[in-house]
Design an enzyme around this catalytic site. Sequence first.
Site, PDB file in Angstrom:
ATOM      1  N   TYR A  17       0.856  -1.185   0.000  1.00  0.00           N
ATOM      2  CA  TYR A  17       0.000   0.000   0.000  1.00  0.00           C
ATOM      3  C   TYR A  17       0.895   1.239   0.000  1.00  0.00           C
ATOM      4  O   TYR A  17       1.561   1.537   0.982  1.00  0.00           O
ATOM      5  CB  TYR A  17      -0.893  -0.054   1.239  1.00  0.00           C
ATOM      6  CG  TYR A  17      -1.849   1.093   1.446  1.00  0.00           C
ATOM      7  CD1 TYR A  17      -2.112   2.036   0.468  1.00  0.00           C
ATOM      8  CD2 TYR A  17      -2.536   1.221   2.649  1.00  0.00           C
ATOM      9  CE1 TYR A  17      -3.004   3.068   0.686  1.00  0.00           C
ATOM     10  CE2 TYR A  17      -3.424   2.251   2.879  1.00  0.00           C
ATOM     11  CZ  TYR A  17      -3.646   3.165   1.897  1.00  0.00           C
ATOM     12  OH  TYR A  17      -4.525   4.201   2.119  1.00  0.00           O
ATOM     13  N   LYS A  26      -1.001  -1.222  -4.439  1.00  0.00           N
ATOM     14  CA  LYS A  26      -1.995  -0.149  -4.451  1.00  0.00           C
ATOM     15  C   LYS A  26      -1.216   1.134  -4.639  1.00  0.00           C
ATOM     16  O   LYS A  26      -0.516   1.581  -3.722  1.00  0.00           O
ATOM     17  CB  LYS A  26      -2.747  -0.174  -3.116  1.00  0.00           C
ATOM     18  CG  LYS A  26      -3.788   0.903  -2.895  1.00  0.00           C
ATOM     19  CD  LYS A  26      -4.400   0.705  -1.483  1.00  0.00           C
ATOM     20  CE  LYS A  26      -5.594   1.597  -1.187  1.00  0.00           C
ATOM     21  NZ  LYS A  26      -5.346   3.024  -1.283  1.00  0.00           N
TER      22      LYS A  26
END
Lengths: 296, 296
Positions: B131, B159
């Site tokens: 992330y 992400k």
Amino acid sequence: MFTGLSAFPLTPLNEGRFDEAAHARLITRLVDAGVDSIGALGSTGSYAYLDRDERRQVARASVRSAGGVPVVVGIGALRTSHVQALAEDAQQAGASAVLLAPMSYQPLTDEDVFELYADVTVGVSVPLVVYDNPVTTHFTFSTELYARIAVLPNVAAIKIPPVPLGANAARERVEAIRAVVPDHVSIGVSGDSAAATGLNAGCQAWFSVVGGTLPEAVLPIVRAARQGDPEGALAHSERLRPLWELFAAHGSLRVTAAIAEHLGLVPPSCLPRPLLGLTASQREQVVRVVEELHLS
Amino acid sequence: MFTGLSAFPLTPLNEGRFDEAAHARLITRLVDAGVDSIGALGSTGSYAYLDRDERRQVARASVRSAGGVPVVVGIGALRTSHVQALAEDAQQAGASAVLLAPMSYQPLTDEDVFELYADVTVGVSVPLVVYDNPVTTHFTFSTELYARIAVLPNVAAIKIPPVPLGANAARERVEAIRAVVPDHVSIGVSGDSAAATGLNAGCQAWFSVVGGTLPEAVLPIVRAARQGDPEGALAHSERLRPLWELFAAHGSLRVTAAIAEHLGLVPPSCLPRPLLGLTASQREQVVRVVEELHLS
């Protein structure tokens, strides 16, 4: 309490667990050197990485080893309710004051930060230091926000970021803050390389990273500034320039940890992972500076 | 699992405590709308502000309400050992995958972050999403670091932050990442206003803030992109421009919370303090946009 040298020791870990014996040695060095206060669980003390139980343990151990020297305990956390719980723990541990930085994950607004200090100061019975460290919190205080927060109950000091290195610019900065905060609120400087300039510019205290590990090396700066000898303060600071250069290159926390490890004051890899220590070649640079400056 | 819409619901609080009923309502909306996965305890789900017990509770409640839709659980924390404990909790709660951002207090080096992912991926048995959110973590991944981390065991997706808004620049960015990470690693876009552009540029998933509260409003974007209709995806996104403008002005989390509060989906002041909700006048803007766009 918020004058002179406030020394911030590391919270040494040994294989990821608080090393109370090493910590007691660090605190004893500070007491023996005659620092004015001890800042436990500051950024240098890795407060943000420790859980509540560990922080309670470190706060208690700090007060126990400090032998009456005032201990300021960091209570910062991302959530207001956690800060309030940590403030209670710190007071029960015998903290003489608490230190609060507005830690952030989501970017904070001025109103968020004002309300944080309002929520926390209303519940404490010891003095609170407003801790402004934009490098770690990613929040920038305006002078106006200092003014609003400084009149909250129990606010006793503001720990400001490094002042500009020019003497005039530094004095202007400190005077601008002084003009908007009450007289009873002390202004203390952070950023060890700018400390002599900050003290000469009117800061009453120096909240020091390296002073928490090498108090004897930095006390001459504070003593000169206090005795009205600004040139002397700058000269003592200038002597430590190779250290300031290491701080600028690798960060004051990692360099100070490497010094403490090299001197045998703390175990190897004393910082909480994911913070890795310096690399082998960086450590060689540190050792050269330690030897050149006769740091011990 | 890492294709299509990954919807990130709020973790609603009621007077500072997890509101499980409101949370179940949010999750049920996502299931009913047909999202591809649910991202519990993302930044939108305030993971960074919750303690371990609360996070365990939210993870379990999410899996329970998700009725078989895969649940990705955020395990980020400042300290590696805490991340490892949260990963264990998430897996025991039934998470289909975990999501890890390199939260920071002290600035992190590339080596710190690589070792963090190495330490965590070796211990998990579910897929892990890397992330990358520089706005909250203040860490910037290089493409080279993506490449090093993407080959660690269990890494299944990245992400990424918003892509550039120009179609060519977006495609270049996604292709540059695609070129250095293995084929089995999915690339998903964040930043709701850039999602259509990101999907059109080759991102396989959209990790969405507003999709966690208003899935029906955003699914047409995903469906058009999937059906090879890039113009349609952009048109559906363009329709929501007033929403993107609010996000840019006040932050997607606070605006989404205000929408959920206005629609009665969650209690008032559902965010963890010190995060204050929007002001009264900002809420009026939000209500106007909700009505203008018929959001529900």
